[in-house]
Design a protein around this motif. Structure first.
Motif, PDB file in Angstrom:
ATOM      1  N   LYS A   6       0.828  -1.212   0.000  1.00 50.08           N
ATOM      2  CA  LYS A   6       0.000   0.000   0.000  1.00 50.08           C
ATOM      3  C   LYS A   6       0.860   1.258   0.000  1.00 50.08           C
ATOM      4  CE  LYS A   6      -3.881  -1.983   2.544  1.00 50.08           C
ATOM      5  NZ  LYS A   6      -4.639  -1.953   3.798  1.00 50.08           N
ATOM      6  N   ILE A   7       1.893   1.264   0.810  1.00 48.66           N
ATOM      7  CA  ILE A   7       2.697   2.485   0.891  1.00 48.66           C
ATOM      8  C   ILE A   7       3.731   2.574  -0.230  1.00 48.66           C
ATOM      9  CG2 ILE A   7       2.339   2.766   3.369  1.00 48.66           C
ATOM     10  CD1 ILE A   7       5.196   1.721   3.761  1.00 48.66           C
ATOM     11  N   GLU A  19      -0.259  13.195   4.543  1.00 45.44           N
ATOM     12  CA  GLU A  19      -1.665  12.850   4.750  1.00 45.44           C
ATOM     13  C   GLU A  19      -1.981  11.459   4.197  1.00 45.44           C
ATOM     14  OE1 GLU A  19      -3.506  16.078   2.746  1.00 45.44           O
ATOM     15  OE2 GLU A  19      -2.868  17.544   4.240  1.00 45.44           O
ATOM     16  N   GLN A  20      -1.393  11.123   3.037  1.00 41.61           N
ATOM     17  CA  GLN A  20      -1.607   9.799   2.454  1.00 41.61           C
ATOM     18  C   GLN A  20      -0.994   8.712   3.341  1.00 41.61           C
ATOM     19  OE1 GLN A  20      -0.063   9.707  -1.511  1.00 41.61           O
ATOM     20  NE2 GLN A  20      -1.490  11.269  -2.282  1.00 41.61           N
ATOM     21  N   LEU A  21       0.185   8.994   3.868  1.00 44.22           N
ATOM     22  CA  LEU A  21       0.839   8.027   4.745  1.00 44.22           C
ATOM     23  C   LEU A  21       0.039   7.836   6.028  1.00 44.22           C
ATOM     24  CD1 LEU A  21       3.260   6.201   5.264  1.00 44.22           C
ATOM     25  CD2 LEU A  21       4.433   8.178   6.241  1.00 44.22           C
ATOM     26  N   ALA A  23      -3.154   8.242   6.405  1.00 42.54           N
ATOM     27  CA  ALA A  23      -4.368   7.499   6.063  1.00 42.54           C
ATOM     28  C   ALA A  23      -4.062   6.007   5.912  1.00 42.54           C
ATOM     29  CB  ALA A  23      -4.980   8.050   4.780  1.00 42.54           C
ATOM     30  N   ALA A  24      -2.922   5.673   5.303  1.00 44.33           N
ATOM     31  CA  ALA A  24      -2.543   4.273   5.147  1.00 44.33           C
ATOM     32  C   ALA A  24      -2.276   3.618   6.503  1.00 44.33           C
ATOM     33  CB  ALA A  24      -1.322   4.157   4.250  1.00 44.33           C
ATOM     34  N   ILE A  25      -1.618   4.332   7.389  1.00 44.62           N
ATOM     35  CA  ILE A  25      -1.340   3.804   8.732  1.00 44.62           C
ATOM     36  C   ILE A  25      -2.633   3.609   9.504  1.00 44.62           C
ATOM     37  CG2 ILE A  25      -0.270   4.341  10.960  1.00 44.62           C
ATOM     38  CD1 ILE A  25       1.972   5.749   9.340  1.00 44.62           C
ATOM     39  N   THR A  26      -3.505   4.597   9.455  1.00 43.19           N
ATOM     40  CA  THR A  26      -4.786   4.507  10.160  1.00 43.19           C
ATOM     41  C   THR A  26      -5.610   3.326   9.640  1.00 43.19           C
ATOM     42  OG1 THR A  26      -4.773   6.894  10.496  1.00 43.19           O
ATOM     43  CG2 THR A  26      -6.888   5.789  10.752  1.00 43.19           C
ATOM     44  N   ALA A  27      -5.619   3.130   8.335  1.00 45.55           N
ATOM     45  CA  ALA A  27      -6.375   2.016   7.757  1.00 45.55           C
ATOM     46  C   ALA A  27      -5.773   0.679   8.190  1.00 45.55           C
ATOM     47  CB  ALA A  27      -6.389   2.130   6.234  1.00 45.55           C
ATOM     48  N   GLU A  28      -4.454   0.598   8.253  1.00 42.60           N
ATOM     49  CA  GLU A  28      -3.802  -0.645   8.667  1.00 42.60           C
ATOM     50  C   GLU A  28      -4.117  -0.977  10.118  1.00 42.60           C
ATOM     51  OE1 GLU A  28      -1.572  -4.103   8.375  1.00 42.60           O
ATOM     52  OE2 GLU A  28      -2.322  -2.792   6.802  1.00 42.60           O
ATOM     53  N   VAL A  29      -4.080   0.014  10.985  1.00 43.32           N
ATOM     54  CA  VAL A  29      -4.386  -0.218  12.398  1.00 43.32           C
ATOM     55  C   VAL A  29      -5.852  -0.614  12.572  1.00 43.32           C
ATOM     56  CG1 VAL A  29      -4.542   0.902  14.665  1.00 43.32           C
ATOM     57  CG2 VAL A  29      -2.528   1.255  13.233  1.00 43.32           C
ATOM     58  N   ALA A  30      -6.725  -0.040  11.762  1.00 39.07           N
ATOM     59  CA  ALA A  30      -8.150  -0.359  11.860  1.00 39.07           C
ATOM     60  C   ALA A  30      -8.433  -1.811  11.471  1.00 39.07           C
ATOM     61  CB  ALA A  30      -8.960   0.588  10.986  1.00 39.07           C
ATOM     62  N   THR A  31      -7.563  -2.428  10.668  1.00 34.73           N
ATOM     63  CA  THR A  31      -7.806  -3.818  10.254  1.00 34.73           C
ATOM     64  C   THR A  31      -7.672  -4.787  11.416  1.00 34.73           C
ATOM     65  OG1 THR A  31      -5.510  -4.168   9.598  1.00 34.73           O
ATOM     66  CG2 THR A  31      -7.023  -3.421   7.892  1.00 34.73           C
ATOM     67  N   ASP A  32      -6.779  -4.503  12.349  1.00 32.40           N
ATOM     68  CA  ASP A  32      -6.579  -5.386  13.502  1.00 32.40           C
ATOM     69  C   ASP A  32      -6.066  -4.564  14.684  1.00 32.40           C
ATOM     70  OD1 ASP A  32      -6.260  -7.464  15.250  1.00 32.40           O
ATOM     71  OD2 ASP A  32      -4.757  -8.526  14.069  1.00 32.40           O
ATOM     72  N   PRO A  33      -6.940  -3.879  15.403  1.00 33.41           N
ATOM     73  CA  PRO A  33      -6.499  -3.006  16.494  1.00 33.41           C
ATOM     74  C   PRO A  33      -5.779  -3.745  17.618  1.00 33.41           C
ATOM     75  CG  PRO A  33      -8.903  -2.932  16.247  1.00 33.41           C
ATOM     76  CD  PRO A  33      -8.368  -3.855  15.210  1.00 33.41           C
TER      77      PRO A  33
END
Length: 65
Positions: A6-7, A19-21, A23-33
């Motif tokens: 992704k990155i 901002e893109q980075l 968003a990618a980090i936030t999305a990754e953490v949301a997959t498995d908190p």
């Protein structure tokens, strides 16, 4: 899709790279908190303090006659 993939598509020269980075980090953490959860703090310090100094010598005992 793996996080690295992704990155890899992000352009570091882009004006909104940060901002893109984010968003990618936030999305990754949301997959498995649970995977990215902060570890609990360890136990509080306990026990004696060992400073490494030798104790002072006590005066010799007098011998009884």
């Amino acid at each position: 899709m793996a996080f690295n993939a992704k990155i890899a598509d992000l352009d570091p020269a882009a004006a909104d790279f940060g901002e893109q980075l984010q968003a990618a980090i936030t999305a990754e953490v949301a997959t498995d908190p649970e995977l990215y959860r902060t570890a609990p703090a360890g136990p509080a310090r306990a026990g004696a303090e060992f400073s490494g100094r030798r104790p002072t010598a006590s005066p010799p005992l007098s011998s009884a006659p």
